[in-house]
Design a protein around this motif. Structure first.
Motif, PDB file in Angstrom:
ATOM      1  N   GLY A 252       6.003  -0.241 -10.163  1.00 55.10           N
ATOM      2  CA  GLY A 252       7.398  -0.647 -10.300  1.00 55.10           C
ATOM      3  C   GLY A 252       7.910  -1.221  -8.999  1.00 55.10           C
ATOM      4  O   GLY A 252       7.309  -2.140  -8.424  1.00 55.10           O
ATOM      5  N   ASP A 253       9.004  -0.653  -8.475  1.00 50.93           N
ATOM      6  CA  ASP A 253       9.543  -1.121  -7.197  1.00 50.93           C
ATOM      7  C   ASP A 253       9.073  -0.253  -6.028  1.00 50.93           C
ATOM      8  O   ASP A 253       9.661  -0.266  -4.948  1.00 50.93           O
ATOM      9  CB  ASP A 253      11.075  -1.139  -7.240  1.00 50.93           C
ATOM     10  N   GLY A 254       7.979   0.501  -6.259  1.00 49.07           N
ATOM     11  CA  GLY A 254       7.452   1.375  -5.217  1.00 49.07           C
ATOM     12  C   GLY A 254       6.063   0.955  -4.754  1.00 49.07           C
ATOM     13  O   GLY A 254       5.307   0.322  -5.493  1.00 49.07           O
ATOM     14  N   GLU A 255       5.749   1.298  -3.519  1.00 46.24           N
ATOM     15  CA  GLU A 255       4.428   1.029  -2.956  1.00 46.24           C
ATOM     16  C   GLU A 255       3.943   2.291  -2.250  1.00 46.24           C
ATOM     17  O   GLU A 255       4.663   2.894  -1.451  1.00 46.24           O
ATOM     18  CB  GLU A 255       4.481  -0.137  -1.968  1.00 46.24           C
ATOM     19  N   PHE A 256       2.685   2.672  -2.552  1.00 51.08           N
ATOM     20  CA  PHE A 256       2.115   3.911  -2.031  1.00 51.08           C
ATOM     21  C   PHE A 256       0.784   3.582  -1.366  1.00 51.08           C
ATOM     22  O   PHE A 256      -0.097   2.968  -1.991  1.00 51.08           O
ATOM     23  CB  PHE A 256       1.915   4.914  -3.162  1.00 51.08           C
ATOM     24  N   THR A 257       0.626   3.958  -0.109  1.00 51.84           N
ATOM     25  CA  THR A 257      -0.581   3.604   0.631  1.00 51.84           C
ATOM     26  C   THR A 257      -1.143   4.810   1.373  1.00 51.84           C
ATOM     27  O   THR A 257      -0.402   5.693   1.810  1.00 51.84           O
ATOM     28  CB  THR A 257      -0.306   2.488   1.664  1.00 51.84           C
ATOM     29  N   VAL A 258      -2.467   4.812   1.501  1.00 46.81           N
ATOM     30  CA  VAL A 258      -3.173   5.773   2.349  1.00 46.81           C
ATOM     31  C   VAL A 258      -4.209   4.979   3.116  1.00 46.81           C
ATOM     32  O   VAL A 258      -4.993   4.232   2.520  1.00 46.81           O
ATOM     33  CB  VAL A 258      -3.866   6.877   1.523  1.00 46.81           C
ATOM     34  N   GLU A 259      -4.232   5.130   4.441  1.00 51.12           N
ATOM     35  CA  GLU A 259      -5.141   4.318   5.241  1.00 51.12           C
ATOM     36  C   GLU A 259      -5.548   5.030   6.519  1.00 51.12           C
ATOM     37  O   GLU A 259      -4.842   5.908   7.012  1.00 51.12           O
ATOM     38  CB  GLU A 259      -4.483   2.987   5.607  1.00 51.12           C
ATOM     39  N   ARG A 260      -6.704   4.625   7.014  1.00 54.14           N
ATOM     40  CA  ARG A 260      -7.125   4.998   8.363  1.00 54.14           C
ATOM     41  C   ARG A 260      -7.197   3.721   9.184  1.00 54.14           C
ATOM     42  O   ARG A 260      -7.886   2.765   8.809  1.00 54.14           O
ATOM     43  CB  ARG A 260      -8.491   5.681   8.350  1.00 54.14           C
ATOM     44  N   ARG A 261      -6.507   3.704  10.293  1.00 54.78           N
ATOM     45  CA  ARG A 261      -6.457   2.516  11.128  1.00 54.78           C
ATOM     46  C   ARG A 261      -7.577   2.540  12.164  1.00 54.78           C
ATOM     47  O   ARG A 261      -8.154   3.589  12.471  1.00 54.78           O
ATOM     48  CB  ARG A 261      -5.098   2.425  11.831  1.00 54.78           C
ATOM     49  N   GLU A 262      -7.875   1.364  12.702  1.00 51.99           N
ATOM     50  CA  GLU A 262      -8.892   1.240  13.742  1.00 51.99           C
ATOM     51  C   GLU A 262      -8.556   2.126  14.935  1.00 51.99           C
ATOM     52  O   GLU A 262      -7.392   2.255  15.327  1.00 51.99           O
ATOM     53  CB  GLU A 262      -8.996  -0.211  14.203  1.00 51.99           C
ATOM     54  N   GLU A 263      -9.618   2.738  15.486  1.00 53.55           N
ATOM     55  CA  GLU A 263      -9.509   3.541  16.703  1.00 53.55           C
ATOM     56  C   GLU A 263      -8.653   4.784  16.530  1.00 53.55           C
ATOM     57  O   GLU A 263      -8.202   5.371  17.518  1.00 53.55           O
ATOM     58  CB  GLU A 263      -8.959   2.699  17.872  1.00 53.55           C
ATOM     59  N   GLU A 264      -8.407   5.210  15.302  1.00 52.36           N
ATOM     60  CA  GLU A 264      -7.663   6.436  15.065  1.00 52.36           C
ATOM     61  C   GLU A 264      -8.487   7.400  14.224  1.00 52.36           C
ATOM     62  O   GLU A 264      -9.174   6.986  13.294  1.00 52.36           O
ATOM     63  CB  GLU A 264      -6.341   6.159  14.321  1.00 52.36           C
TER      64      GLU A 264
END
Length: 319
Positions: A252-264
């Protein structure tokens, strides 16, 4: 809390028989009466190359305090001249301040016997304890006799040559408890994404997902994609190659993210609603070594139906 292990005794022979191995185990067990045996599992690790053997031995020797028992690491060399090389060690560790000991057996099996590992290791398995077979860098074939004798089969799907290998794992999961070390390592990503939908504001969005994307290495992205398909009843998930795993859902009008960033060594989760509240969580990753993954896997030898459904859904990405 388990500490590092140390050898209490050792025997080896480059031209051994299985009766020699059994006698060595009996003799070494009688050499130290001050440590307590607290066996919880018989673990057999199957390797095909010297590099895999070294990796398996370096991993299993760290388990003695946390998962004391008997570990048998096998280098199977079917095309070599028949023979058996063996090493037996008695290892001391500690658990909650108490001394415990475990047994470590390393076998190089050459010739036709390497095709019948089930009968070879049968005399070495501990009675009344689960037998777990870890395929270090391969997956069991449908006719693998050793796999058929195990209560628990351990694999690491990141070792698959390509995604089609998931199809070989599905029948194994139907017959045996199958534990995937890649799935174990992906636990933080799955927990954080599921947690984003907790609460009155965000829970309705879990049924409104109309786009899903997963990034990561082969195996990793397929398992996470299969998990999303099976849990959210999605028709498709967009997969993309990347060094680290991440998931993004549009609902819908929502966004859900899970991530691992570089060097973290962090996994970051966020929920965003257009014109509404936002939410973020950050989870520090443990030291996800092979030894850590295997120890976590052996801590719970029960089947995981969520993994089994994700595995079956992951097959579709290879078609």
């Amino acid at each position: 809390m388990a500490d590092a292990v140390a050898p209490l005794g050792e025997w080896e022979d480059v031209d051994a028989s299985m009766s020699d191995v059994s006698e060595a185990l009996h003799r070494l067990r009688g050499s130290d009466r001050t440590a307590t045996r607290t066996s919880v599992v018989t673990l057999v690790a199957v390797t095909r190359t010297a590099d895999e053997l070294d990796r398996a031995c370096a991993t299993t020797e760290t388990l003695g305090g946390r998962h004391p028992g008997r570990t048998i690491v096998i280098l199977a060399q079917e095309d070599e001249k028949p023979g058996l090389e063996a090493r037996v060690r008695l290892l001391e560790g500690s658990s909650d301040g108490a001394r415990v000991w475990s047994e470590d057996v390393t076998l190089t099996v050459k010739g036709p016997a390497a095709r019948h590992l089930d009968s070879l290791i049968e005399p070495l398995t501990l009675p009344d304890l689960p037998l777990a077979v870890w395929y270090v860098a391969t997956c069991p074939t449908p006719d693998d006799a050793l796999c058929a004798t195990a209560e628990v089969v351990v694999v690491d799907s990141k070792e698959l040559v390509d995604e089609t290998g998931f199809a070989d794992l599905v029948p194994v999961s139907h017959r045996r408890t199958l534990i995937d070390l890649t799935w174990v390592r992906l636990t933080p990503w799955r927990l954080l994404l599921a947690g984003l939908f907790d609460g009155r504001v965000y829970r309705p969005y879990v049924t409104q997902v109309d786009w899903a994307g997963v990034k990561g290495k082969p195996g990793v992205r397929d398992l996470l994609g299969g998990w999303l398909v099976s849990r959210l009843e999605l028709r498709d998930v967009h997969l993309e190659d990347d060094r680290h795993a991440s998931m993004r859902l549009v609902a819908g009008d929502g966004e859900f993210t899970v991530e691992r960033r570089e060097e973290e060594r962090l996994v970051r989760a966020s929920a965003r609603i257009k014109g509404g509240p936002g939410h973020e969580e950050v989870l520090a990753l443990p030291d996800m070594t092979l030894a850590w993954s295997l120890a976590e896997a052996l801590s719970d030898l029960e089947g995981d139906h969520v993994y089994e459904e994700a595995l079956e859904a992951a097959i579709s990405f290879a078609r």
